[in-house]
Write an enzyme that holds these catalytic residues in place. Structure first.
Site, PDB file in Angstrom:
ATOM      1  N   LYS A 164     -10.216   5.003 -70.546  1.00 31.63           N
ATOM      2  CA  LYS A 164     -11.368   5.810 -70.155  1.00 31.63           C
ATOM      3  C   LYS A 164     -12.204   6.168 -71.377  1.00 31.63           C
ATOM      4  O   LYS A 164     -11.681   6.207 -72.491  1.00 31.63           O
ATOM      5  CB  LYS A 164     -10.878   7.125 -69.514  1.00 31.63           C
ATOM      6  CG  LYS A 164     -10.244   6.971 -68.152  1.00 31.63           C
ATOM      7  CD  LYS A 164      -9.819   8.328 -67.608  1.00 31.63           C
ATOM      8  CE  LYS A 164      -9.159   8.206 -66.241  1.00 31.63           C
ATOM      9  NZ  LYS A 164     -10.071   7.754 -65.183  1.00 31.63           N
TER      10      LYS A 164
ATOM     11  N   ARG B 155      -2.591   4.831 -57.146  1.00 30.67           N
ATOM     12  CA  ARG B 155      -2.131   4.118 -55.950  1.00 30.67           C
ATOM     13  C   ARG B 155      -0.836   3.363 -56.229  1.00 30.67           C
ATOM     14  O   ARG B 155      -0.023   3.155 -55.324  1.00 30.67           O
ATOM     15  CB  ARG B 155      -3.255   3.193 -55.447  1.00 30.67           C
ATOM     16  CG  ARG B 155      -3.696   2.158 -56.442  1.00 30.67           C
ATOM     17  CD  ARG B 155      -5.095   1.614 -56.143  1.00 30.67           C
ATOM     18  NE  ARG B 155      -6.155   2.531 -56.576  1.00 30.67           N
ATOM     19  CZ  ARG B 155      -7.447   2.291 -56.433  1.00 30.67           C
ATOM     20  NH1 ARG B 155      -7.863   1.167 -55.868  1.00 30.67           N
ATOM     21  NH2 ARG B 155      -8.344   3.169 -56.857  1.00 30.67           N
TER      22      ARG B 155
HETATM   23  N1  BES Z   1      -7.422   9.977 -61.931  1.00 36.65           N
HETATM   24  C1  BES Z   1      -8.506   9.100 -61.708  1.00 36.65           C
HETATM   25  C2  BES Z   1      -9.505   9.636 -60.686  1.00 36.65           C
HETATM   26  C3  BES Z   1     -10.258  10.865 -61.079  1.00 36.65           C
HETATM   27  C4  BES Z   1     -11.498  10.766 -61.683  1.00 36.65           C
HETATM   28  C5  BES Z   1      -9.761  12.120 -60.798  1.00 36.65           C
HETATM   29  C6  BES Z   1     -12.202  11.894 -62.021  1.00 36.65           C
HETATM   30  C7  BES Z   1     -10.472  13.251 -61.129  1.00 36.65           C
HETATM   31  C8  BES Z   1     -11.703  13.140 -61.741  1.00 36.65           C
HETATM   32  C9  BES Z   1      -7.987   7.749 -61.216  1.00 36.65           C
HETATM   33  O1  BES Z   1      -6.752   7.382 -61.697  1.00 36.65           O
HETATM   34  C10 BES Z   1      -8.958   6.719 -61.682  1.00 36.65           C
HETATM   35  O2  BES Z   1      -9.059   6.538 -62.859  1.00 36.65           O
HETATM   36  N2  BES Z   1      -9.637   6.087 -60.737  1.00 36.65           N
HETATM   37  C11 BES Z   1     -10.612   5.103 -61.056  1.00 36.65           C
HETATM   38  C12 BES Z   1     -10.415   3.940 -60.102  1.00 36.65           C
HETATM   39  C13 BES Z   1     -11.188   2.708 -60.479  1.00 36.65           C
HETATM   40  C14 BES Z   1     -10.618   2.100 -61.734  1.00 36.65           C
HETATM   41  C15 BES Z   1     -11.114   1.733 -59.334  1.00 36.65           C
HETATM   42  C16 BES Z   1     -11.991   5.721 -60.888  1.00 36.65           C
HETATM   43  O3  BES Z   1     -12.162   6.543 -59.989  1.00 36.65           O
HETATM   44  O4  BES Z   1     -12.851   5.422 -61.690  1.00 36.65           O
HETATM   45 MN    MN Z   2      -6.872   6.369 -63.553  1.00 39.99          MN
END
Ligand code: BES
Ligand code: MN
Ligand code: ZN
Length: 502
Positions: free
Chosen positions: A277, A351
């Site tokens: 990230k 997931r």
């Molecule tokens: N933990 C994150 C989702 C999240 C984002 C929670 C912001 C709270 C605030 C999750 O693991 C994630 O990174 N999801 C990705 C999925 C994508 C790679 C398909 C996302 O939402 O960007």
């Molecule tokens: Mn994630």
């Protein structure tokens, strides 16, 4: 921690006092007595102000010089006929916010009962006390340099009412729910160097004293069970993963003995892994265990109040890190169900954790329904902001039960569509499925479709995407900013309305 005591409504003569006032500047019986005693200062102050007694309105009055009271705070109740439990909670919370940040160590909340209220005697008072306690939460254990005027001085709140005995009794189970909420808020607020899979699992052990059975699986045990998806996420971290089962057997003579299963995503820190990230805001990912936190808190609430229901809570705990041992985009992992997953993006890790936890729950407990909670997608925040959690389900009855419970506790849900067209989007040419959709569309739905592939036919299932709800940056009447514990009151209410005694 704030102490709450109930007392009969004798008029106090010291300290700060909060009094409820109905719409139209209407004082109740106790309010009228107090006003007479103070020479009419309440009515005079109201007449000179715009305070009407509308819901959650506040008016602070300095007590007359001859009185030993310091301040009087009037809090609006609105129309007494509409004073439901959540309205009373909000009023208690609003009163608490008005009390905080002052020098008083002790305060009185005088809840006048008005004619026409639909709540049983004492209930409105108990709900106001519950709201006050929920709002009183603070997390400042790491702030060692707070100045005296930044510290919270309020230590006890006396909730005074004509129905103190009934109120105290009604408050008992609400206090247990608040204990669950506070545990969740603590777990979610703790930094990721303190709360990681092993320490979060240890925290689960504290529920043993309430009669909850706690079982902790380590990586070796999970490997034996074939949990390749969860372990793939864990493998990049120096901190080993854990899977914790919390069981509460509150109804041994139930017609349907199968438990309800709550599953929580417990990513104690989500860097994104190799699909890392951006730096800005990454610290927020300490609350990527908010789903697990809510499940643990809900189990504490249910066991604390001895809910007549059989419930299991299962939390998958991992830290998602990039390292030489981390999984790569392109890796194919085999889940406990036997289905294989091509990991296209290591940041879609939640997931992967949930699919093994859900399969384990079904194999081990044959639950009557499955409800998972997860801070799963950023996309759900794009869709719903911070007002509703996303609901995805294969069952209309379960969905409406959850939506109804959410409304009653002001933890709201909005249902999303699911279907084959979305499901196709996670097909993979190399494995049974991949862990993200093909494009950027419907990211929360494709995530839900992924989880759904691990739900056995015939099992009612609901997935709650709480990414927008686990943390908030603004105070709300019964939820101070920070960790919200979203889900604890919702799950508790779902159980009390639909499972207990059935
Ligand atoms: N933990 C994150 C989702 C999240 C984002 C929670 C912001 C709270 C605030 C999750 O693991 C994630 O990174 N999801 C990705 C999925 C994508 C790679 C398909 C996302 O939402 O960007
Ligand atoms: Mn994630
Ligand atoms: Zn995550």
């Amino acid at each position: 921690m704030l102490k709450i005591v109930f007392s009969p409504a004798t008029l106090p003569n010291r300290g700060v006092l909060v009094l409820t006032v109905a719409t139209g500047q209407k004082l109740g019986e106790e309010g009228l007595r107090l006003d007479r005693k103070l020479g009419g200062v309440l009515k005079k102050a109201m007449a000179a102000s715009t305070f009407s007694g509308a819901k959650e309105q506040l008016l602070t009055i300095v007590a007359p010089a001859k009185s030993r009271l310091s301040r009087l705070i009037l809090v609006g109740l609105g129309d007494p006929i509409k004073a439901s439990d959540v309205v009373m909670q909000r009023i208690g919370g609003t009163a608490m916010a008005a009390l905080q940040g002052n020098k008083d160590t002790h305060a009185i909340l005088l809840v006048d009962e008005f004619k026409g209220s639909s709540l049983p005697e004492g209930e409105a008072v108990a709900q106001a006390a519950f709201g006050a306690r929920l709002r009183s939460y603070r997390f400042d254990k790491y702030r060692t340099k707070l100045k005296p005027d930044q510290k919270e001085h309020l230590k006890t709140l006396t909730v005074a009412s004509a129905h103190a005995v009934k109120a105290r009794k009604a408050y008992l189970s609400l206090d247990c729910i608040a204990d669950g909420v506070f545990l969740t808020r603590d777990l979610v607020s703790e930094p990721p160097n303190i709360i990681y899979p092993e320490t979060l699992a240890q925290q689960c052990n504290t529920l043993k004293s309430l009669g909850v059975k706690v079982e902790i699986l380590d990586e070796k045990q999970m490997k034996k069970l074939g949990m390749g998806a969860l372990l793939g996420v864990a493998q990049g971290s120096a901190k080993p993963g854990r899977l914790v089962t919390l069981s509460w057997q509150g109804n041994a003579s139930a017609k349907d003995k199968r438990p309800v299963a709550f599953i929580g995503k417990g990513v104690t820190f989500d860097t994104g892994g190799i699909s890392i990230k951006p730096a800005a805001g990454m610290e927020d990912m300490k609350w990527d265990m908010g789903g697990a936190g809510a499940v643990i808190g809900a189990m504490k609430a249910l066991a604390g109040r001895k809910a007549k229901a059989n419930v299991v809570g299962i939390v998958g705990l991992v830290e998602n890190m990039p390292s030489g041992t981390a999984q790569r985009p392109g890796d194919i992992v085999t889940s406990m169900s036997g289905q294989t997953v091509e990991v296209i993006n290591t940041d879609a890790e939640g997931r992967l954790v949930l699919c093994d936890a859900i399969w384990y729950a079904q194999e081990k407990f044959n639950p009557r329904c499955l409800i998972d909670l997860a801070t799963l997608t950023g996309a759900i925040i794009i869709s719903l902001g911070h007002e509703y959690a996303g609901l995805f389900s294969n069952d209309d009855t379960l969905s409406s039960q959850l939506i109804a419970a959410g409304k009653k506790v002001e933890e709201e849900l909005w249902r999303f569509p699911m279907g084959d067209a979305y499901d196709k989007d996670i097909d993979s040419p190399a494995a049974d499925m991949r862990n993200i959709g093909s494009g950027r569309g419907a990211g929360s739905i494709t995530a839900a479709q992924f989880i759904y592939r691990f739900v056995k036919k015939g099992t009612p299932w609901a997935h709650l995407d709480i990414a927008g709800m686990a943390w908030q940056n603004r105070d709300k009447p019964v939820v101070p900013k920070g960790a919200t514990a979203y889900g604890v009151r919702l799950l508790d209410r779902f159980v009390s309305d639909n499972i207990e005694g059935k």
